[in-house]
Design an enzyme around this catalytic site. Structure first.
Site, PDB file in Angstrom:
ATOM      1  N   ASP A  19       0.031  18.850  -4.955  1.00  0.00           N
ATOM      2  CA  ASP A  19       1.344  19.498  -4.804  1.00  0.00           C
ATOM      3  C   ASP A  19       2.234  19.218  -6.014  1.00  0.00           C
ATOM      4  OD1 ASP A  19       3.234  21.026  -3.525  1.00  0.00           O
ATOM      5  OD2 ASP A  19       4.014  19.374  -2.318  1.00  0.00           O
ATOM      6  N   ASN A  21       3.018  21.778  -8.552  1.00  0.00           N
ATOM      7  CA  ASN A  21       2.849  22.671  -9.711  1.00  0.00           C
ATOM      8  C   ASN A  21       4.102  23.504  -9.974  1.00  0.00           C
ATOM      9  OD1 ASN A  21       0.233  21.781  -9.724  1.00  0.00           O
ATOM     10  ND2 ASN A  21      -0.667  23.677  -8.956  1.00  0.00           N
ATOM     11  N   GLY A  22       4.690  24.028  -8.880  1.00  0.00           N
ATOM     12  CA  GLY A  22       5.865  24.908  -9.014  1.00  0.00           C
ATOM     13  C   GLY A  22       7.044  24.161  -9.617  1.00  0.00           C
ATOM     14  N   ARG A  23       7.281  22.939  -9.127  1.00  0.00           N
ATOM     15  CA  ARG A  23       8.424  22.158  -9.639  1.00  0.00           C
ATOM     16  C   ARG A  23       8.191  21.724 -11.079  1.00  0.00           C
ATOM     17  NH1 ARG A  23       8.216  18.068  -5.081  1.00  0.00           N
ATOM     18  NH2 ARG A  23       6.367  19.291  -4.569  1.00  0.00           N
ATOM     19  N   ARG A  32       5.944  29.846 -11.962  1.00  0.00           N
ATOM     20  CA  ARG A  32       5.100  28.937 -11.180  1.00  0.00           C
ATOM     21  C   ARG A  32       3.636  28.983 -11.640  1.00  0.00           C
ATOM     22  NH1 ARG A  32       7.279  27.174  -6.512  1.00  0.00           N
ATOM     23  NH2 ARG A  32       5.232  27.105  -5.546  1.00  0.00           N
ATOM     24  N   HIS A  36       0.521  26.187 -12.183  1.00  0.00           N
ATOM     25  CA  HIS A  36      -0.840  26.198 -11.626  1.00  0.00           C
ATOM     26  C   HIS A  36      -1.874  26.044 -12.739  1.00  0.00           C
ATOM     27  CE1 HIS A  36       0.843  26.972  -7.799  1.00  0.00           C
ATOM     28  NE2 HIS A  36       1.146  28.239  -7.994  1.00  0.00           N
ATOM     29  N   GLU A  66      -1.833  29.352   4.529  1.00  0.00           N
ATOM     30  CA  GLU A  66      -0.420  29.771   4.493  1.00  0.00           C
ATOM     31  C   GLU A  66       0.013  30.269   3.107  1.00  0.00           C
ATOM     32  OE1 GLU A  66      -1.414  26.732   5.926  1.00  0.00           O
ATOM     33  OE2 GLU A  66      -1.385  27.719   7.884  1.00  0.00           O
ATOM     34  N   LEU A 130     -21.722  14.188  -8.172  1.00  0.00           N
ATOM     35  CA  LEU A 130     -20.443  14.317  -7.453  1.00  0.00           C
ATOM     36  C   LEU A 130     -20.462  15.636  -6.699  1.00  0.00           C
ATOM     37  CD1 LEU A 130     -17.368  13.590  -6.961  1.00  0.00           C
ATOM     38  CD2 LEU A 130     -16.871  14.902  -9.019  1.00  0.00           C
ATOM     39  N   ILE A 194       0.936  16.128   5.846  1.00  0.00           N
ATOM     40  CA  ILE A 194      -0.465  16.534   5.734  1.00  0.00           C
ATOM     41  C   ILE A 194      -0.566  18.032   5.418  1.00  0.00           C
ATOM     42  CG2 ILE A 194      -2.698  16.593   6.972  1.00  0.00           C
ATOM     43  CD1 ILE A 194      -1.576  13.727   6.555  1.00  0.00           C
ATOM     44  N   SER A 195       0.442  18.807   5.851  1.00  0.00           N
ATOM     45  CA  SER A 195       0.486  20.260   5.595  1.00  0.00           C
ATOM     46  C   SER A 195      -0.798  20.992   5.982  1.00  0.00           C
ATOM     47  CB  SER A 195       0.826  20.538   4.118  1.00  0.00           C
ATOM     48  OG  SER A 195       2.147  20.154   3.859  1.00  0.00           O
ATOM     49  N   GLU A 206      -7.282   6.627   5.003  1.00  0.00           N
ATOM     50  CA  GLU A 206      -6.112   5.952   4.436  1.00  0.00           C
ATOM     51  C   GLU A 206      -5.286   6.980   3.667  1.00  0.00           C
ATOM     52  OE1 GLU A 206      -5.323   2.794   5.001  1.00  0.00           O
ATOM     53  OE2 GLU A 206      -7.129   2.528   6.207  1.00  0.00           O
TER      54      GLU A 206
END
Ligand code: FPP
Length: 247
Positions: A19, A21-23, A32, A36, A66, A130, A194-195, A206
């Protein structure tokens, strides 16, 4: 639960809500989409970090169910970014023996993107250094609903006994059911929520929150999250260990 082969202080599975990126873009008087694009660099940092530290699974929240509600221009820019990232990053990921998978309701994406996602997943399917899960059009509640729907279908088909449905049988229907749940959940960008990311899967994960905006995340920031994790006592509902006796 640790992924076999990983030392206990290293999380075997890390999940990240990327979270901010926009700011980050706004602070630079940019659109924005600029944020990204900068976020894509931080994704590379995170992958590199996991490879260096021997983290086995990295699960990223790249586009939530969303996020379609954002302005068309931003959704379009994100789709564009995914397309270009799929073309550009896969070679490097493959070279680094990273397996890539896309997790979520993929049918909502344009065919051109779906084809690229399938191609990337197929090309890297044999890699095992990975596992990178990119969650797109994913929502934790959607995951619960699709798990319930698939279990109900199996009941209707006579393949699942209603009375046999418990946490273990239901768990098999969720996304990422083939993996140990995340050990560490990281959210950047300052919000403490958590969105609607992995809901079922993070029951005993954790949680680590940082104010750093996602494009500013680097190896040092991720190292701080791991240091913090190494100090946690994971109890999974059990009583604390008795304190070590002295003298
Ligand atoms: C949240 O920041 C971020 C997103 C909705 C998109 C995440 C996408 C990337 C990091 C791009 C690269 C990803 C891949 C896998 C190639 P925000 O826009 O909500 O920021 P804000 O809270 O500051 O507004």
């Amino acid at each position: 639960m640790n992924v076999p082969g990983t030392p206990p202080c290293i999380p075997g599975h890390i999940a990240i809500v990327m979270d901010g990126n926009g700011r980050w873009a706004r602070a630079r008087a940019q659109p924005r989409s600029f944020g990204h694009r900068a976020g894509q660099k931080a994704v590379r940092e995170a992958v590199e970090f996991c490879l260096r530290r021997g983290v086995a699974v990295l699960t990223l929240f790249a586009f939530s169910s969303e996020n379609w509600k954002r302005p068309d221009a931003e959704v379009g820019a994100l789709m564009d970014l995914f397309l270009r990232a799929l073309d550009k990053e896969v070679d490097e990921l493959h070279k680094n023996e990273v397996r890539v998978r896309f997790v979520g309701e993929l049918s909502a994406f344009p065919e051109v993107i779906r084809t690229r996602m399938r191609g990337a997943a197929e090309r890297t399917a044999g890699n095992s250094r990975l596992l990178l899960n990119v969650c797109v059009n994913y929502g934790g509640r959607w995951d619960i609903a699709q798990a319930a729907r698939r279990a109900a279908r199996d009941v209707a088909a006579g393949e699942l006994d209603v009375d046999a449905i418990d946490e273990t049988t239901l768990a098999r229907y969720f996304c990422l059911a083939d993996l140990p749940p995340p050990d560490l959940f990281i959210r950047t960008g300052g919000e403490r929520r958590i969105s609607n990311f992995l809901l079922w899967q993070i029951a005993y994960t954790e949680l680590y929150f940082t104010d750093t905006l996602w494009p500013d995340v680097d190896q040092a920031e991720l190292a701080r999250a791991l240091d913090d994790y190494a100090r946690r006592e994971r109890r999974y509902g059990r009583a604390p260990e008795p304190a070590a006796r002295t003298g």
